[in-house]
Design an enzyme around this catalytic site. Structure first.
Site, PDB file in Angstrom:
ATOM      1  N   GLU A 204      13.078 -48.756  50.336  1.00 30.06           N
ATOM      2  CA  GLU A 204      12.917 -47.396  50.338  1.00 30.06           C
ATOM      3  C   GLU A 204      11.938 -46.781  51.142  1.00 30.06           C
ATOM      4  OE1 GLU A 204      13.761 -43.701  47.303  1.00 30.06           O
ATOM      5  OE2 GLU A 204      14.063 -45.751  46.670  1.00 30.06           O
ATOM      6  N   LYS A 220      19.591 -44.117  45.281  1.00 30.24           N
ATOM      7  CA  LYS A 220      19.740 -43.843  44.094  1.00 30.24           C
ATOM      8  C   LYS A 220      21.371 -43.975  43.738  1.00 30.24           C
ATOM      9  CE  LYS A 220      17.309 -42.197  41.631  1.00 30.24           C
ATOM     10  NZ  LYS A 220      16.359 -43.031  40.686  1.00 30.24           N
TER      11      LYS A 220
END
Length: 393
Positions: A204, A220
């Site tokens: 990420e 997410k």
């Protein structure tokens, strides 16, 4: 443990810091280092910017990057713990870290060596059993407490993170360096100091400067990496709502430091693979405002919205109340800052070593639609590939 190897700043001659220029990694050598703990006082974001500027890496205006000097200073590793990020943002820092030897901010400046140094041979390695800092029932109770807070209107979403530790014998650095080989580890790499080390396998992007734009890529939403898992992730209203909420939070964070009207969502809910998991990722970007410095950028984006929740400060209050152990090296920032380059990953899928134990953190975002048992299982699935690779001889 008495038979553990001491490790320090030169334990791995090849620099494996996430984001370091690929063409320079084999000949980088440390020139200067700043390490900070909250007891030292001051603002870590400002201290980092000033220290970098003093060593030829001036980021007082991100809209005007410098140039890379192949014979001078190449750049610097930058690490910020989740607790440091919370302090920068004005939020609750959470429980004490289980790795007190690890500083909460580290800046290491590197120059170029004339030739690649030799890599030392690895020694024996043993890793004991992992012990979690909370039981599955305690984790489930924390999920229920977040759902109750959502029901009261205190928060919309909170990311809960658990911690585990295991004793080891041998040199931890080769084991931590192996994490970079995990599929999808965009920010795979290591950073070490006297009495501590960090290994990262994060996919990420917390914040990067790419082609003149600030970029963040929040992740997410998770499912097993099977055809059925991919279909479930794409069809899940709960996962999409959780994801879009964090995208909106990241848009708001960037808008605080962006040129007016320049924030955009370049990609929404793209499903990508990390090890044996599908994850949903979006890309949000913006043009930096004129005169935006590194310190103000860090203050806007730290700690990352995908590992805190919304609203961010209210989520940090819930995290501090519910997590029994600090996040240490997890959920912070680690990457590279060069004269012409900024690329920081979010330290998910990240482990740390002190003189006696390895430490690992994993968790997930909690919404009103969360099932406590499923959240416990998701955190275990995220930790499993990291645990397996760390145990390898």
């Amino acid at each position: 443990m008495s038979n553990n190897k001491p490790f320090g700043v030169e334990a791995l001659p090849r620099v494996d810091v996430p984001g370091a220029p690929a063409g320079c990694r084999d000949r980088l050598v440390e020139r200067a280092r700043l390490q900070w703990h909250p007891a030292d006082g001051g603002d870590p974001a400002v201290l980092a910017q000033e220290f970098l500027a003093a060593h030829g890496i001036a980021w007082h205006d991100l809209a005007r990057p410098g140039t890379h000097d192949p014979t001078g200073v190449c750049g610097a590793a930058l690490y910020l713990s989740a607790a440091a990020g919370a302090l920068i943002a004005g939020g609750a820092p959470g429980a004490p870290s289980p790795v007190p030897a690890l500083p909460d901010m580290v800046v290491v400046v590197y120059g170029h060596a004339p030739s690649p140094p030799a890599r030392p041979a690895g020694g024996g390695w043993w890793l004991g059993d992992w012990r979690d800092s909370w039981t599955p029932r305690e984790h489930e109770n924390a999920v229920a407490a977040v759902r109750a807070a959502i029901g009261r209107g205190d928060v919309y979403q909170v990311n809960l993170v658990g911690h585990a530790a295991a004793p080891y014998a041998g040199d931890p650095l080769p084991a931590l360096a192996r994490l970079a080989a995990l599929p999808g580890a965009r920010y795979g790499g290591t950073l070490s100091g006297l009495g501590w080390a960090v290994g990262c396998a994060s996919p990420e992007t917390l914040i990067a400067l790419e082609h003149g734009r600030l970029v963040t890529r929040p992740i997410k939403g998770t499912r097993p990496a099977t055809p059925a898992g991919r279909r479930e992730l794409l069809a899940s209203a709960k996962e999409r709502a959780e994801h879009v909420m964090i995208v909106d939070l990241e848009r708001n964070d960037l808008a605080r430091v962006a040129r007016t009207g320049s924030v955009r969502v370049d990609e929404l809910f793209a499903v990508r693979r990390w090890c044996d998991l599908w994850q949903a990722e979006s890309t949000v970007s913006a043009a930096p405002a004129d005169g935006l410095g590194l310190a103000d950028l860090l203050r806007a984006v730290c700690p990352g919205g995908s590992v805190t929740g919304a609203p961010k400060l209210a989520a940090l209050d819930r995290i501090a109340a519910l997590e029994p152990v600090g996040r240490g090296a997890g959920m912070g920032a680690l990457g590279w800052v060069g004269p012409d380059r900024l690329d920081l990953g979010l330290t998910i899928r990240t482990a740390a070593a002190d003189a006696e134990r390895l430490h690992l953190w994993a968790g997930g975002g909690i919404t009103w639609g969360s099932d406590p048992a499923a959240e416990v299982a998701e955190a275990a699935a995220k930790a499993a590939p990291v645990r397996a690779l760390l145990a390898a001889g």
